[in-house]
Structure formats: structure tokens, C-alpha cells
Design an enzyme around this catalytic site. Structure first.
Site, PDB file in Angstrom:
ATOM      1  N   HIS A  53       0.856  -1.313  -0.002  1.00 17.70           N
ATOM      2  CA  HIS A  53      -0.038  -0.074   0.133  1.00 17.70           C
ATOM      3  C   HIS A  53       0.923   1.295  -0.087  1.00 17.70           C
ATOM      4  CE1 HIS A  53       0.699  -1.402   4.048  1.00 17.70           C
ATOM      5  NE2 HIS A  53       0.872  -0.183   4.511  1.00 17.70           N
ATOM      6  N   HIS A  74       0.911   5.036   1.223  1.00 16.50           N
ATOM      7  CA  HIS A  74       0.050   6.295   1.852  1.00 16.50           C
ATOM      8  C   HIS A  74       0.313   7.450   1.338  1.00 16.50           C
ATOM      9  CE1 HIS A  74       0.047   3.793   5.617  1.00 16.50           C
ATOM     10  NE2 HIS A  74       0.918   3.365   5.377  1.00 16.50           N
TER      11      HIS A  74
END
Ligand code: AMP
Ligand code: ZN
Length: 139
Positions: free
Chosen positions: A99, A101
């Protein structure tokens, strides 16, 4: 697979979705470090960024680029972004599904820069930097 982000992709766990295409999903972090803190993830599970193909990594960052533009345009008071990934445990990755951010930044928000994350370099000696450079040079 017992992966919380795969469950979000499958719709088994709800999320605050801000973007979706056939290969990516972006949603608000439930424990935000800043208003509008968003994560962009690939729908195809990969534990970490380093395990994605160059093509997959490129596509992921196209989605990051799109979501970043929207945050800059639409978040009240936003004046910058910090974009980053914690890759593997030593870097603080807690959810083992890649992921990215995106942290919206605001004038005077008191936050640091990417340079404040770690300060463990042994030396900045030119000979030492040359040694590391040779080791890291890739095609
Ligand atoms: P990292 O520490 O880089 O692995 O980041 C994982 C992030 O996922 C943390 O910032 C968590 O707050 C966030 N997170 C964990 N579970 C959820 C969830 N169900 N929905 C949204 N964000 C989550
Ligand atoms: Zn997953």
C-alpha cells in the site's frame, strides 16, 4: 488468505473508498495521521512493493498520481503531500499487502519530511559512497 486489505477489496470489510479502477483501490486510512490520509493498493495481492513486477508497480503509481491530484484539488487547506510506503517489518509495515500512503500536508502542520524517518547512515565519505554505488548499480 487472511489479509485485511484483500477482504476490503472483496467487500467483506467496509472502507471509505475514494478511487477504484480494475486493478486498484484507494481508501481513507481508518487511523489517519492527517485529514485525508489515503492509501492506494493493488487488487492483486503482493506482500510488499518489491514483490510486484515493474509493470504492476508502474500502474500502481499511475493510480497514486491520480488520487494525489484529487487530494491536492479537493482537500481544504492542503498545500503539499508526503507519499510513502513502509516496505517490510523493519520499515514498519504492519499490513502485508502493498500500500502507498498519501499524507496531505498543511502549512505549519508540524510534520517531518522523509529525511526524518531514519538516520542510520554509517558514513558519507566519498569512498564509501562509491563502494555502495557500485554494489547498487543496476541495468
Ligand atoms: P503500514 O503500517 O504502512 O502497514 O500501514 C497500514 C495502515 O493500514 C495503517 O495506517 C492502519 O491505520 C491502516 N488500516 C488498517 N486496517 C484498516 C482498515 N480496515 N481500513 C483502513 N485502514 C486500515
Ligand atoms: Zn491482500
Amino acid at each position: 488468505m487472511d489479509c485485511i486489505f484483500c477482504k476490503i477489496i472483496a467487500g467483506e470489510i467496509p472502507c471509505y473508498k475514494v478511487y477504484e479502477d480494475s486493478r486498484h483501490l484507494a481508501f481513507l486510512d481508518v487511523s489517519p495521521c492527517a485529514d485525508g490520509h489515503t492509501m492506494v493498493i493493488p487488487k492483486k495481492h503482493a506482500d510488499a512493493f518489491a514483490e510486484m513486477s515493474p509493470e504492476e508497480a508502474g500502474a500502481l503509481f499511475e493510480a497514486v498520481n491520480k488520487v494525489s491530484g484529487q487530494i491536492l484539488k479537493r482537500m481544504d487547506g492542503v498545500t503539499g503531500l508526503t507519499i510513502g510506503m513502509n516496505t517490510y517489518e523493519s520499515a514498519g509495515q504492519t499490513v502485508m499487502h502493498t500500500h502507498v500512503h498519501i499524507f496531505p500536508r498543511f502549512k505549519g502542520d508540524g510534520g517531518g519530511t522523509t529525511h526524518s524517518i531514519v538516520n542510520s547512515a554509517k558514513s558519507a565519505d566519498p569512498g564509501y559512497l562509491k563502494q555502495i554505488c557500485e554494489r547498487l548499480t543496476c541495468e
